[in-house]
Each structure stands twice: as C-alpha cells, then as structure tokens.
Design a protein around this motif. Sequence first.
Motif, PDB file in Angstrom:
ATOM      1  N   MET A   1      -8.845   0.976   5.961  1.00 46.05           N
ATOM      2  CA  MET A   1      -7.764   0.241   6.633  1.00 46.05           C
ATOM      3  C   MET A   1      -6.987   1.282   7.438  1.00 46.05           C
ATOM      4  O   MET A   1      -5.749   1.315   7.429  1.00 46.05           O
ATOM      5  N   ALA A   2      -7.727   2.147   8.116  1.00 44.76           N
ATOM      6  CA  ALA A   2      -7.126   3.330   8.738  1.00 44.76           C
ATOM      7  C   ALA A   2      -6.128   2.949   9.833  1.00 44.76           C
ATOM      8  O   ALA A   2      -5.045   3.537   9.930  1.00 44.76           O
ATOM      9  N   VAL A   3      -6.480   1.949  10.647  1.00 42.00           N
ATOM     10  CA  VAL A   3      -5.576   1.552  11.736  1.00 42.00           C
ATOM     11  C   VAL A   3      -4.312   0.922  11.150  1.00 42.00           C
ATOM     12  O   VAL A   3      -3.194   1.197  11.589  1.00 42.00           O
ATOM     13  N   TYR A   4      -4.505   0.096  10.126  1.00 47.25           N
ATOM     14  CA  TYR A   4      -3.351  -0.558   9.498  1.00 47.25           C
ATOM     15  C   TYR A   4      -2.399   0.499   8.908  1.00 47.25           C
ATOM     16  O   TYR A   4      -1.187   0.463   9.156  1.00 47.25           O
ATOM     17  N   GLY A   5      -2.976   1.449   8.127  1.00 48.33           N
ATOM     18  CA  GLY A   5      -2.131   2.492   7.519  1.00 48.33           C
ATOM     19  C   GLY A   5      -1.384   3.285   8.577  1.00 48.33           C
ATOM     20  O   GLY A   5      -0.188   3.562   8.445  1.00 48.33           O
ATOM     21  N   ALA A   6      -2.088   3.642   9.660  1.00 47.57           N
ATOM     22  CA  ALA A   6      -1.454   4.412  10.735  1.00 47.57           C
ATOM     23  C   ALA A   6      -0.348   3.595  11.399  1.00 47.57           C
ATOM     24  O   ALA A   6       0.722   4.113  11.726  1.00 47.57           O
ATOM     25  N   SER A   7      -0.594   2.289  11.574  1.00 46.76           N
ATOM     26  CA  SER A   7       0.421   1.452  12.226  1.00 46.76           C
ATOM     27  C   SER A   7       1.679   1.371  11.367  1.00 46.76           C
ATOM     28  O   SER A   7       2.800   1.389  11.877  1.00 46.76           O
ATOM     29  N   LYS A   8       1.500   1.304  10.054  1.00 44.83           N
ATOM     30  CA  LYS A   8       2.666   1.176   9.181  1.00 44.83           C
ATOM     31  C   LYS A   8       3.394   2.504   9.014  1.00 44.83           C
ATOM     32  O   LYS A   8       4.600   2.540   8.763  1.00 44.83           O
ATOM     33  N   ALA A   9       2.652   3.640   9.140  1.00 42.35           N
ATOM     34  CA  ALA A   9       3.305   4.953   9.147  1.00 42.35           C
ATOM     35  C   ALA A   9       4.207   5.072  10.379  1.00 42.35           C
ATOM     36  O   ALA A   9       5.316   5.616  10.308  1.00 42.35           O
ATOM     37  N   PHE A  10       3.745   4.533  11.511  1.00 43.50           N
ATOM     38  CA  PHE A  10       4.561   4.522  12.730  1.00 43.50           C
ATOM     39  C   PHE A  10       5.860   3.748  12.489  1.00 43.50           C
ATOM     40  O   PHE A  10       6.958   4.214  12.812  1.00 43.50           O
ATOM     41  N   VAL A  11       5.719   2.567  11.898  1.00 44.97           N
ATOM     42  CA  VAL A  11       6.905   1.722  11.686  1.00 44.97           C
ATOM     43  C   VAL A  11       7.896   2.417  10.746  1.00 44.97           C
ATOM     44  O   VAL A  11       9.114   2.407  10.973  1.00 44.97           O
ATOM     45  N   LEU A  12       7.359   3.060   9.700  1.00 50.00           N
ATOM     46  CA  LEU A  12       8.221   3.757   8.739  1.00 50.00           C
ATOM     47  C   LEU A  12       8.975   4.891   9.427  1.00 50.00           C
ATOM     48  O   LEU A  12      10.209   5.009   9.298  1.00 50.00           O
ATOM     49  N   SER A  13       8.260   5.705  10.176  1.00 49.24           N
ATOM     50  CA  SER A  13       8.884   6.860  10.824  1.00 49.24           C
ATOM     51  C   SER A  13       9.884   6.419  11.899  1.00 49.24           C
ATOM     52  O   SER A  13      11.000   6.948  11.975  1.00 49.24           O
ATOM     53  N   LEU A  14       9.490   5.457  12.718  1.00 50.22           N
ATOM     54  CA  LEU A  14      10.399   4.942  13.756  1.00 50.22           C
ATOM     55  C   LEU A  14      11.696   4.444  13.116  1.00 50.22           C
ATOM     56  O   LEU A  14      12.800   4.761  13.564  1.00 50.22           O
ATOM     57  N   SER A  15      11.551   3.676  12.045  1.00 51.11           N
ATOM     58  CA  SER A  15      12.724   3.033  11.437  1.00 51.11           C
ATOM     59  C   SER A  15      13.672   4.069  10.833  1.00 51.11           C
ATOM     60  O   SER A  15      14.894   3.944  10.969  1.00 51.11           O
ATOM     61  N   ILE A  16      13.119   5.078  10.175  1.00 52.96           N
ATOM     62  CA  ILE A  16      13.994   6.080   9.548  1.00 52.96           C
ATOM     63  C   ILE A  16      14.709   6.896  10.637  1.00 52.96           C
ATOM     64  O   ILE A  16      15.893   7.227  10.511  1.00 52.96           O
ATOM     65  N   GLY A  17      13.995   7.175  11.730  1.00 51.49           N
ATOM     66  CA  GLY A  17      14.637   7.859  12.854  1.00 51.49           C
ATOM     67  C   GLY A  17      15.788   7.032  13.413  1.00 51.49           C
ATOM     68  O   GLY A  17      16.888   7.545  13.648  1.00 51.49           O
TER      69      GLY A  17
END
Length: 279
Positions: free
Chosen positions: A156-172
């Motif tokens: 689920m590599a694309v899914y995991g990467a997409s959610k890492a983006f959302v996590l990092s964006l949101s914390i920033g």
Amino acid sequence: MTARADLQMSTALVTGASSGIGAAFAEAYAARGARLVLVAPAEPRLREVAERLGTRYGVEVHAVPIDLAEESGPDQLAKAVAEIGLEIDILVNNAGFGTRGPYHELSADRDHREVMLNVVAVERVAHLFLPAMVARGSGTIINVSSTSGFQAVPYMAVYGASKAFVLSLSIGLWAECRSRGVRVLALCPGPTDTNFFEVVGSRMSAGGRLRTTDEVVAAAFRALDRGQAYVIDGRLNYLTSNASRLLPRGLVARITERVLRSGSLAALPGAAPVKRRAA
Ligand SMILES: NC(=O)c1ccc[n+]([C@@H]2O[C@H](COP(=O)([O-])OP(=O)(O)OC[C@H]3O[C@@H](n4cnc5c(N)ncnc54)[C@H](OP(=O)(O)O)[C@@H]3O)[C@@H](O)[C@H]2O)c1
C-alpha cells in the motif's frame, strides 16, 4: 467537546461526507448545530446523507457533488462555496481511498487518482479556506491522515506515502497557525469500520477490532480541545504507530512486507479477517 450552541453560527465543510468517517463528522457537527457543506462524488448517496441530517437536526445542509480527484475538483468546490455564500469555519479534509497490491501490478491511473485525491486535493482545499480563517483569527482544519502515515507500507506504498504527506503538512500548518487562532489537526485513524476496505478490495488488517467512526470523531474533538497537532485514534494504534518510529525505517518496512505479503499477493485468501465489534 463543543456544545451545540457554540456552533450554531458556524459552517463545517466535510469532504468524503457520503459515508464512513466523513459522514460521522457531518453528523457530529450537525448535532452541534453547525450548517453543513457536504462533498462527495456520488450524488444520490450524498443527497441521502444531506437530507437525513437536515431533517434530523434542523440545520442548513448543502450537498455539493464533486469528484475531488479531478484536477478541476478543488476549483469547482471553490466556485460552489462562493455561490452558496457561506464562510467556512471548519474544514474536514477527509475524502480519500487506498490501493493495495504490488506497485508494479497496480493500475497507474488508479494510483494517480489516489495521489490527486489524498494529496493534491487535500493541499488545495486547505489553501482555499485557510487564508480566510487566518484573516478572521479563527477556524479549524482537520486533515484525515492515517496510522499508515507513520511508516512505509509495502503493498500500500502509495497510500502510506499519501498519508505521510497529510501528516507532515498538517503538523507544519499546526505550528504556523496555532498563534493565529486557527486549529489544524492531523487525525490518524487505524483500521476503522467503514467502506474503506471494500474500496481497497481487502478485508485484511493488522488485527484487533475495527474502531468505530464515532470513536474516531471523538478522538479528533478531544485532540482539538487539547490543541494537539495530531492524534492517533485508539490505544493499540497509538502503541504500534509509535513503536514503529523507534526502529530503523528499513527494518520496519521489511517486517511489514512479510506480514502483508501473503494477503497482498494472494488477494483475499489467507488474509486475517478484521474483527468487527459485536453489534
Ligand atoms: N477506514 C479506515 O480504516 C481508515 C483508516 C485510516 C484512515 N482512513 C481515512 O479516512 C478517510 C475516510 O475514509 P473512510 O474510511 O470513511 O472510507 P469510506 O467509507 O470509503 O469513505 C470515503 C469517502 O470519500 C469519498 N470519496 C471517494 N472518492 C472521492 C473523490 N474522488 N472525490 C470526493 N470524495 C471522494 C467517498 O464518496 P463515494 O462514496 O461517493 O465514493 C466517501 O464519502 C480517508 O481519507 C481514509 O484514507 C480510513
């Protein structure tokens, strides 16, 4: 949790509001008296939710059928909200889906739509509404990430990467906005009882019972009240997500690949069924 009277003058926009976690957020905000703008691609299902919530809670509800995976989706949303003429006080950036299987075998078009929805649309929709929230000195954005955002997820590599983006964006954004009156939260559910697994095409999970959408929404509201940057719903999910952060990333990916390989390559046979909570 915020009382009904507090949200009577507020408008909540929820993407992916026709089912699952998005529908639960829509109901929770309607129950607190907020006006709703609900977004999802499938019109009949969305209108059904909108009518049910409008009738049940006596709030103003706008159903806006839009495919946010399309390049023009966020612009269509901006236009629709401008036509409705409401300011958005609360944004739940929730719409998303997952693909599962060996990356080289997956449909490139479907993976592209996944990135367009889970990554591009989340960022562009935040851009639509955050500037006005900052200008007003108030507002809330909940971006729905996942426990999958904390580590690489083979098959689920694309899914995991997409959610890492959302996590990092949101914390920033949380760090940028916290002194400006705008709350930003990355919500990280683990396996939750929604249509998500039907869309992925697999009933497999890491084990344990599925969380309910109400539990996920309650975790988000608690985290907002505490001013957290992110929240992982559920104690077991919290432990497993944080344990993976203490180990080398490559090792975690290798272990995860082994755990998921059989279910991923053989599709459904052999996959451990997720446990649903007894009704
Ligand atoms: N369930 C889990 O285990 C889990 C765990 C972690 C994170 N999440 C995240 O939680 C969020 C909500 O998922 P869910 O579990 O509630 O799944 P769900 O029941 O499948 O709901 C997904 C929602 O997104 C909407 N959607 C799908 N494609 C869209 C598009 N192109 N444009 C606009 N809306 C679209 C769906 O609308 P239609 O029904 O019309 O397609 C539906 O309303 C997702 O971001 C997901 O990644 C879920």
